[in-house]
Design an enzyme around this catalytic site. Structure first.
Site, short mmCIF file in Angstrom:
data_model
loop_
_atom_site.label_atom_id
_atom_site.label_comp_id
_atom_site.label_asym_id
_atom_site.label_seq_id
_atom_site.Cartn_x
_atom_site.Cartn_y
_atom_site.Cartn_z
N TRP A 185 -39.57 -28.59 -57.09
CA TRP A 185 -40.65 -27.67 -56.68
C TRP A 185 -41.17 -26.98 -57.94
O TRP A 185 -40.38 -26.52 -58.77
CB TRP A 185 -40.16 -26.60 -55.68
CG TRP A 185 -41.27 -25.61 -55.45
CD1 TRP A 185 -42.39 -25.79 -54.70
CD2 TRP A 185 -41.40 -24.31 -56.04
NE1 TRP A 185 -43.21 -24.69 -54.79
CE2 TRP A 185 -42.63 -23.76 -55.61
CE3 TRP A 185 -40.60 -23.55 -56.92
CZ2 TRP A 185 -43.08 -22.50 -56.01
CZ3 TRP A 185 -41.05 -22.30 -57.32
CH2 TRP A 185 -42.28 -21.78 -56.85
N GLU A 226 -41.36 -30.98 -53.12
CA GLU A 226 -41.67 -29.87 -52.20
C GLU A 226 -43.05 -29.29 -52.47
O GLU A 226 -43.36 -28.85 -53.57
CB GLU A 226 -40.61 -28.77 -52.35
CG GLU A 226 -40.86 -27.56 -51.47
CD GLU A 226 -39.81 -26.46 -51.61
OE1 GLU A 226 -38.93 -26.57 -52.50
OE2 GLU A 226 -39.88 -25.49 -50.84
N LYS A 228 -46.45 -26.68 -51.38
CA LYS A 228 -46.85 -25.47 -50.68
C LYS A 228 -48.36 -25.38 -50.74
O LYS A 228 -48.98 -26.15 -51.49
CB LYS A 228 -46.14 -24.22 -51.22
CG LYS A 228 -46.57 -23.71 -52.57
CD LYS A 228 -45.52 -22.76 -53.16
CE LYS A 228 -45.38 -21.44 -52.44
NZ LYS A 228 -44.39 -20.56 -53.09
N ASP A 259 -41.00 -26.99 -46.38
CA ASP A 259 -40.46 -25.63 -46.33
C ASP A 259 -41.21 -24.90 -45.23
O ASP A 259 -42.45 -24.88 -45.23
CB ASP A 259 -40.65 -24.96 -47.69
CG ASP A 259 -40.07 -23.56 -47.75
OD1 ASP A 259 -40.38 -22.76 -46.85
OD2 ASP A 259 -39.32 -23.25 -48.71
N HIS A 262 -44.18 -22.63 -46.14
CA HIS A 262 -45.18 -23.05 -47.12
C HIS A 262 -46.52 -23.47 -46.54
O HIS A 262 -47.32 -24.10 -47.21
CB HIS A 262 -44.62 -24.19 -47.98
CG HIS A 262 -43.66 -23.69 -49.00
ND1 HIS A 262 -43.21 -24.44 -50.04
CD2 HIS A 262 -43.06 -22.48 -49.14
CE1 HIS A 262 -42.36 -23.74 -50.78
NE2 HIS A 262 -42.26 -22.55 -50.25
N HIS A 286 -36.54 -27.23 -45.89
CA HIS A 286 -36.16 -25.90 -46.33
C HIS A 286 -36.39 -24.99 -45.14
O HIS A 286 -37.52 -24.58 -44.87
CB HIS A 286 -37.01 -25.45 -47.53
CG HIS A 286 -36.42 -25.88 -48.84
ND1 HIS A 286 -36.88 -25.43 -50.06
CD2 HIS A 286 -35.36 -26.70 -49.12
CE1 HIS A 286 -36.14 -25.97 -51.03
NE2 HIS A 286 -35.23 -26.74 -50.48
N ASP A 294 -45.32 -16.30 -47.20
CA ASP A 294 -44.13 -17.08 -47.56
C ASP A 294 -43.03 -16.11 -48.02
O ASP A 294 -42.61 -16.12 -49.16
CB ASP A 294 -44.52 -18.05 -48.69
CG ASP A 294 -43.37 -18.89 -49.19
OD1 ASP A 294 -42.42 -19.11 -48.42
OD2 ASP A 294 -43.40 -19.31 -50.36
N ASP A 296 -39.83 -15.66 -47.09
CA ASP A 296 -38.44 -16.09 -47.18
C ASP A 296 -37.46 -15.12 -46.53
O ASP A 296 -36.45 -14.75 -47.12
CB ASP A 296 -38.06 -16.36 -48.64
CG ASP A 296 -38.80 -17.54 -49.22
OD1 ASP A 296 -38.49 -18.67 -48.84
OD2 ASP A 296 -39.73 -17.33 -50.03
N ASP A 326 -33.56 -21.97 -47.17
CA ASP A 326 -34.23 -21.37 -48.33
C ASP A 326 -34.78 -20.00 -47.95
O ASP A 326 -35.86 -19.91 -47.37
CB ASP A 326 -35.36 -22.30 -48.81
CG ASP A 326 -36.02 -21.77 -50.08
OD1 ASP A 326 -35.46 -20.85 -50.70
OD2 ASP A 326 -37.09 -22.28 -50.44
C1 RNT Z 1 -40.59 -21.71 -53.54
C2 RNT Z 1 -39.85 -22.84 -52.92
C3 RNT Z 1 -38.56 -23.19 -53.57
C4 RNT Z 1 -37.73 -21.99 -53.96
C5 RNT Z 1 -36.34 -22.32 -54.43
C6 RNT Z 1 -35.69 -21.17 -55.10
O1 RNT Z 1 -41.72 -21.35 -52.84
O2 RNT Z 1 -39.64 -22.58 -51.57
O3 RNT Z 1 -37.84 -24.05 -52.76
O4 RNT Z 1 -37.64 -21.09 -52.90
O5 RNT Z 1 -36.38 -23.43 -55.20
ZN ZN Z 2 -38.40 -24.00 -50.53
#
Ligand code: RNT
Ligand code: ZN
Length: 426
Positions: A185, A226, A228, A259, A262, A286, A294, A296, A326
């Site tokens: 990523w 990955e 986004k 993810d 994302h 993720h 986003d 998290d 994640d």
């Molecule tokens: C970031 C991505 C990625 C990170 C990690 C730490 O937007 O989601 O996966 O969160 O690699």
């Molecule tokens: Zn991620």
């Protein structure tokens, strides 16, 4: 086993049995599922390589809860604590900045030897390992670009880092006898409207070709990419967008990483799985929780988590899907964050496995949408909790919220005794 757990389980078994579900078999299948627990929840994505660097790349951890791990030993101790409260045997997802070494080594020079202690520990604990190059929190990513950087020297640095990361992944896989997924990523993108959207994407495509040039044994390492669609500091343009990586991944036989945070706020990854699965060799998830952006947040038992689990179970995607978490929340006990996210993910999978999939599919095919809706709604209040409690007891982990007392005790005995964040005690 505690009073009542067994009896409730037997009652639940009878109820599910009426729909033809073999609950004992479900629990055997559940025990085989490995979820990759992300190490970075344990220390707010700081790592050990260059701890003085601020966290960049548009990922932000908020909160200042005491007790973040400051060394690899502390992080491993915390991970062990978390795993003792989570049923099953799982994997740990490492980032390159978690190298455990006294050597002063930059990202492009990393080697398997810098991760030997992690491998020894994973062997001892019976865990698998996954890996990620860290394309952020570094002076060479300060202007927001890495693999798609316009400067060939900087681009090469990140190519070399990603190449080195794949070799570390293959080393994990070989040593542990479990395939490692190495996920790329990058944060690359523009805050404001760009003129050239294609140039950086062309450079990223070429850089990835370079990164993946060397064939590695797929039994040891699988590559994932990955995407986004927006980020902090890349609000107007992200180089590695969903379409970009969907194209790249399918054309180059890479796992595509989805993810949950994302995409646009109402766009769910659960709905994408059945389509993507028809064209890819596998998917990396993720599992995260976006709150308005986003963000998290810790994974909870919300509709999307259950939909992800249902899609994986209903379409037999568990064998080809690698499930990772994640999120990063520093406003609550970090071990509790792991435990909540992991237990919820497993519980959602269990709920999905307790559905009479074939019955529901045949009702749908027969066009009886009344029964479909009625059954799906009634199933929501079937006693999956009794099955989950029994599973936890059988796996020798705390039942229901009993795990919380253990986290609180650990906080008192271990976490609060750690010094201020940033003070490294070796
Ligand atoms: C970031 C991505 C990625 C990170 C990690 C730490 O937007 O989601 O996966 O969160 O690699
Ligand atoms: Zn991620």
């Amino acid at each position: 086993m505690q009073n009542g757990i067994e009896a409730s389980y037997q009652e639940a078994k009878t109820l599910y049995g009426k729909h033809g579900i073999d609950v004992d078999q479900v629990l055997e299948n559940l025990a085989k599922i490995k979820v990759s627990m992300h190490c970075w929840q344990g220390d707010d994505v700081r790592g050990f390589l260059n701890r003085d660097q601020e966290l960049t790349g548009g990922i932000a951890v908020t909160g200042n809860y005491p007790g973040a791990a400051r060394t690899a030993d502390e992080l491993r101790q915390d991970l062990e604590k978390a795993f003792s409260l989570i049923p099953g045997k799982h994997k740990v997802n490492l980032h390159a900045i978690y190298a455990d070494t006294d050597e002063k080594v930059d990202l492009d020079q990393l080697e398997p030897k810098h991760f030997e202690s992690w491998v020894a520990w994973a062997k001892e604990q019976g865990l698998g390992l996954d890996f990620n190059p860290t394309c952020f929190s570094h002076e060479k990513s300060a202007d927001g670009f890495t693999l798609s950087h316009a400067d060939p020297a900087i681009r090469q640095f990140w190519i070399d880092h990603c190449k080195a990361s794949r070799k570390i992944g293959a080393y994990f896989g070989e040593q542990l006898g479990q395939t490692c997924v190495t996920n790329v990523w990058i944060p690359d993108g523009y805050k404001d409207i760009p003129v050239d959207r294609m140039g950086p994407r062309q450079r990223l495509k070429d850089a990835l070709d370079e990164v993946f040039k060397e064939e590695l044994n797929p039994a040891f390492n699988l590559d994932a990419v990955e995407s986004k669609v927006f980020g902090l500091g890349s609000e107007s343009y992200v180089v590695g967008s969903h379409e970009f990586y969907m194209g790249y991944g399918i054309q180059n036989n890479k796992l595509i990483c989805l993810d949950a945070g994302h995409f646009h706020p109402t766009e769910m990854i659960s709905g994408k799985l059945s389509a993507l699965a028809l064209f890819t060799k596998g998917i990396l998830l993720h599992v995260s929780r976006p709150v308005r952006w986003d963000s998290d947040h810790v994974v909870i038992m919300d509709d999307e988590l259950q939909d992800i689990a249902r899609e994986l179970v209903r379409h037999n995607l568990l064998d080809t899907t690698h499930i990772g978490l994640d999120f990063f929340d520093a406003s609550i006990n970090r071990i509790a964050a792991w435990v909540i996210g992991m237990r919820n993910t497993l519980k959602a999978l269990l709920r999905a496995m307790l559905e009479p999939t074939e019955t529901l599919k045949s009702i749908e095919l027969a066009g009886d949408y009344t029964s479909r809706l009625a059954l799906m709604e009634e199933l929501k209040s079937y006693p999956f909790g009794a099955v989950w409690d029994y599973y936890c007891a059988k796996q020798n982990v705390p039942v229901r919220e009993e795990w919380l007392a253990e986290v609180k005790a650990y906080e008192k005995e271990v976490l609060v005794k750690r010094g201020e964040q940033g003070v490294v005690c070796k």
